[in-house]
Design a protein around this motif. Structure first.
Motif: not given
Length: 83
Positions: A17-20, A41-46, A53-58
């Motif tokens: 999200g915003p600010n990482g 779209s929701t991620f991009t608009k905000n 997959t796996g980029s933040v789950g850990f």
């Protein structure tokens, strides 16, 4: 319009999200493509972006689940605190 026998599946999206800020979105859908498009779209608009997959789950540990009796209302009512 919903009908009998519709198949819903759970799907999980990860991104920033915003600010990482790391975000996990868990959804139930009957159309993976539509849901992916809406989440992206929701991620991009905000000010965020959908990750792989796996980029933040850990970074997360599942700790519990939120549940409520059906009598209190639908999910939108509960999440908006309208009761």
């Amino acid at each position: 319009v919903g009908g009998e026998g519709e198949d819903y599946e759970e799907i999980r999206y990860e991104g920033y999200g915003p600010n990482g800020v790391a975000v996990i979105v868990e959804a139930m859908t009957d159309n993976r493509n539509r849901t992916a498009s809406t989440v992206r779209s929701t991620f991009t608009k905000n000010g965020g972006n959908l990750g792989e997959t796996g980029s933040v789950g850990f970074m997360f540990d599942r700790k519990g689940a939120v549940s409520y009796p059906v009598e209190v209302g639908d999910a939108d009512t509960v999440m908006m605190g309208e009761n």
